[in-house]
Design a protein around this motif. Structure first.
Motif, PDB file in Angstrom:
ATOM      1  N   GLN A  94      26.462  27.253  19.079  1.00 34.64           N
ATOM      2  CA  GLN A  94      26.639  26.457  20.280  1.00 34.64           C
ATOM      3  C   GLN A  94      26.832  27.393  21.458  1.00 34.64           C
ATOM      4  OE1 GLN A  94      29.970  23.927  19.498  1.00 34.64           O
ATOM      5  NE2 GLN A  94      28.649  22.289  18.781  1.00 34.64           N
ATOM      6  N   ARG A  95      26.230  27.034  22.543  1.00 39.06           N
ATOM      7  CA  ARG A  95      26.427  27.814  23.755  1.00 39.06           C
ATOM      8  C   ARG A  95      27.847  27.591  24.247  1.00 39.06           C
ATOM      9  NH1 ARG A  95      21.548  27.357  27.930  1.00 39.06           N
ATOM     10  NH2 ARG A  95      21.021  29.503  27.589  1.00 39.06           N
ATOM     11  N   ILE A  96      28.465  28.647  24.637  1.00 37.28           N
ATOM     12  CA  ILE A  96      29.810  28.534  25.180  1.00 37.28           C
ATOM     13  C   ILE A  96      29.694  28.173  26.648  1.00 37.28           C
ATOM     14  CG2 ILE A  96      31.930  29.772  25.687  1.00 37.28           C
ATOM     15  CD1 ILE A  96      31.337  31.501  23.222  1.00 37.28           C
ATOM     16  N   GLN A  97      30.236  27.029  26.986  1.00 34.36           N
ATOM     17  CA  GLN A  97      30.195  26.575  28.370  1.00 34.36           C
ATOM     18  C   GLN A  97      31.438  27.071  29.091  1.00 34.36           C
ATOM     19  OE1 GLN A  97      27.711  24.883  29.822  1.00 34.36           O
ATOM     20  NE2 GLN A  97      26.567  24.932  27.922  1.00 34.36           N
ATOM     21  N   PRO A  98      31.264  27.729  30.216  1.00 33.36           N
ATOM     22  CA  PRO A  98      32.443  28.176  30.961  1.00 33.36           C
ATOM     23  C   PRO A  98      33.200  26.969  31.502  1.00 33.36           C
ATOM     24  CG  PRO A  98      30.468  28.519  32.258  1.00 33.36           C
ATOM     25  CD  PRO A  98      30.021  28.040  30.895  1.00 33.36           C
ATOM     26  N   PHE A  99      34.490  27.129  31.659  1.00 30.42           N
ATOM     27  CA  PHE A  99      35.311  26.068  32.219  1.00 30.42           C
ATOM     28  C   PHE A  99      34.954  25.904  33.691  1.00 30.42           C
ATOM     29  CE2 PHE A  99      39.327  24.577  34.141  1.00 30.42           C
ATOM     30  CZ  PHE A  99      39.388  23.354  33.498  1.00 30.42           C
ATOM     31  N   VAL A 100      34.641  24.694  34.078  1.00 31.27           N
ATOM     32  CA  VAL A 100      34.197  24.407  35.447  1.00 31.27           C
ATOM     33  C   VAL A 100      35.050  23.275  36.015  1.00 31.27           C
ATOM     34  CG1 VAL A 100      32.248  23.546  36.809  1.00 31.27           C
ATOM     35  CG2 VAL A 100      31.845  25.143  34.954  1.00 31.27           C
ATOM     36  N   GLU A 101      35.369  23.393  37.287  1.00 26.32           N
ATOM     37  CA  GLU A 101      36.098  22.353  38.013  1.00 26.32           C
ATOM     38  C   GLU A 101      35.315  22.000  39.266  1.00 26.32           C
ATOM     39  OE1 GLU A 101      39.865  24.101  39.031  1.00 26.32           O
ATOM     40  OE2 GLU A 101      40.721  23.623  37.083  1.00 26.32           O
ATOM     41  N   ARG A 102      35.665  20.877  39.871  1.00 27.85           N
ATOM     42  CA  ARG A 102      35.087  20.493  41.169  1.00 27.85           C
ATOM     43  C   ARG A 102      36.234  20.083  42.078  1.00 27.85           C
ATOM     44  NH1 ARG A 102      29.892  19.348  42.698  1.00 27.85           N
ATOM     45  NH2 ARG A 102      29.674  18.288  44.687  1.00 27.85           N
ATOM     46  N   TRP A 103      36.190  20.592  43.296  1.00 22.32           N
ATOM     47  CA  TRP A 103      37.225  20.309  44.287  1.00 22.32           C
ATOM     48  C   TRP A 103      36.597  19.848  45.582  1.00 22.32           C
ATOM     49  CZ3 TRP A 103      42.446  20.262  43.725  1.00 22.32           C
ATOM     50  CH2 TRP A 103      42.941  20.773  42.524  1.00 22.32           C
ATOM     51  N   ARG A 104      37.339  19.035  46.300  1.00 18.90           N
ATOM     52  CA  ARG A 104      36.974  18.625  47.661  1.00 18.90           C
ATOM     53  C   ARG A 104      38.070  19.158  48.575  1.00 18.90           C
ATOM     54  NH1 ARG A 104      38.517  13.884  50.983  1.00 18.90           N
ATOM     55  NH2 ARG A 104      36.865  13.586  52.510  1.00 18.90           N
ATOM     56  N   TRP A 105      37.661  19.846  49.615  1.00 13.83           N
ATOM     57  CA  TRP A 105      38.603  20.351  50.608  1.00 13.83           C
ATOM     58  C   TRP A 105      38.194  19.819  51.975  1.00 13.83           C
ATOM     59  CZ3 TRP A 105      36.578  25.089  47.976  1.00 13.83           C
ATOM     60  CH2 TRP A 105      37.311  25.376  46.824  1.00 13.83           C
ATOM     61  N   VAL A 106      39.157  19.310  52.707  1.00 15.13           N
ATOM     62  CA  VAL A 106      38.927  18.922  54.096  1.00 15.13           C
ATOM     63  C   VAL A 106      39.671  19.951  54.933  1.00 15.13           C
ATOM     64  CG1 VAL A 106      39.265  17.164  55.860  1.00 15.13           C
ATOM     65  CG2 VAL A 106      38.651  16.490  53.524  1.00 15.13           C
ATOM     66  N   ILE A 107      38.917  20.675  55.746  1.00 13.33           N
ATOM     67  CA  ILE A 107      39.480  21.766  56.544  1.00 13.33           C
ATOM     68  C   ILE A 107      39.649  21.263  57.969  1.00 13.33           C
ATOM     69  CG2 ILE A 107      39.136  24.120  57.349  1.00 13.33           C
ATOM     70  CD1 ILE A 107      37.206  23.080  54.352  1.00 13.33           C
ATOM     71  N   GLU A 108      40.872  21.332  58.466  1.00  7.67           N
ATOM     72  CA  GLU A 108      41.188  20.850  59.802  1.00  7.67           C
ATOM     73  C   GLU A 108      41.532  22.019  60.713  1.00  7.67           C
ATOM     74  OE1 GLU A 108      44.410  18.155  59.066  1.00  7.67           O
ATOM     75  OE2 GLU A 108      43.068  16.564  58.410  1.00  7.67           O
ATOM     76  N   GLY A 109      41.293  21.833  61.996  1.00  8.74           N
ATOM     77  CA  GLY A 109      41.560  22.855  62.997  1.00  8.74           C
ATOM     78  C   GLY A 109      40.326  23.032  63.861  1.00  8.74           C
ATOM     79  N   ARG A 110      40.170  24.229  64.408  1.00 13.52           N
ATOM     80  CA  ARG A 110      38.958  24.537  65.184  1.00 13.52           C
ATOM     81  C   ARG A 110      37.941  25.110  64.201  1.00 13.52           C
ATOM     82  NH1 ARG A 110      38.140  29.312  68.809  1.00 13.52           N
ATOM     83  NH2 ARG A 110      36.040  28.950  69.530  1.00 13.52           N
TER      84      ARG A 110
END
Length: 106
Positions: free
Chosen positions: A12-28
C-alpha cells in the motif's frame, strides 16, 4: 500440488498526513501583492488550495498539505509581503478535498 506462480503482495502506498485550513487575514492586506506572494509561497511549500480578496478588505486562504508546510504558510500569512500590515489571522479547520493545485481566485 506446488504453486507454479510467484505471487507478489501489493504494497500500500503510504499517504502523508494532510490537513486543510482556512485563514482569514485582516489588516492592510489588499493592494500590497498579498495574493500573488501567498500563491508563490504555497507553491514553494508544495501546498494546494487558493487565495482571494474578500469584499470586507480581508484576504481568505484555503490551504491543504502536510502540517509542517501549513505551519510555515500560516507564519508567512501572519506577516505577509512587504507593505502589508497583518492585524489578525482567523483560522478554521476544514475537511481535506484532495486538490493538487494552488490558485489565485478573483
Amino acid at each position: 500440488m506446488a504453486k507454479r506462480f510467484v505471487s507478489r503482495q501489493q504494497h500500500q502506498r503510504i499517504q502523508p498526513f494532510v490537513e486543510r485550513w482556512r485563514w482569514v487575514i485582516e489588516g492592510r492586506v489588499q493592494r500590497v501583492g498579498f495574493r500573488a506572494s501567498c500563491s508563490r509561497r504555497a507553491l514553494d511549500l508544495g501546498i494546494s488550495g487558493w487565495v482571494r480578496n474578500q469584499s470586507d478588505g480581508s484576504v481568505e486562504v484555503q490551504a491543504e498539505g502536510p502540517p509542517l508546510a501549513l505551519s510555515e504558510l500560516r507564519a508567512w500569512c501572519e506577516v505577509g509581503p512587504p507593505g502589508a500590515r497583518v492585524l489578525r489571522v482567523k483560522p478554521s479547520h476544514l475537511p481535506v478535498t484532495g486538490d493538487d493545485w494552488f490558485e489565485v481566485r478573483y
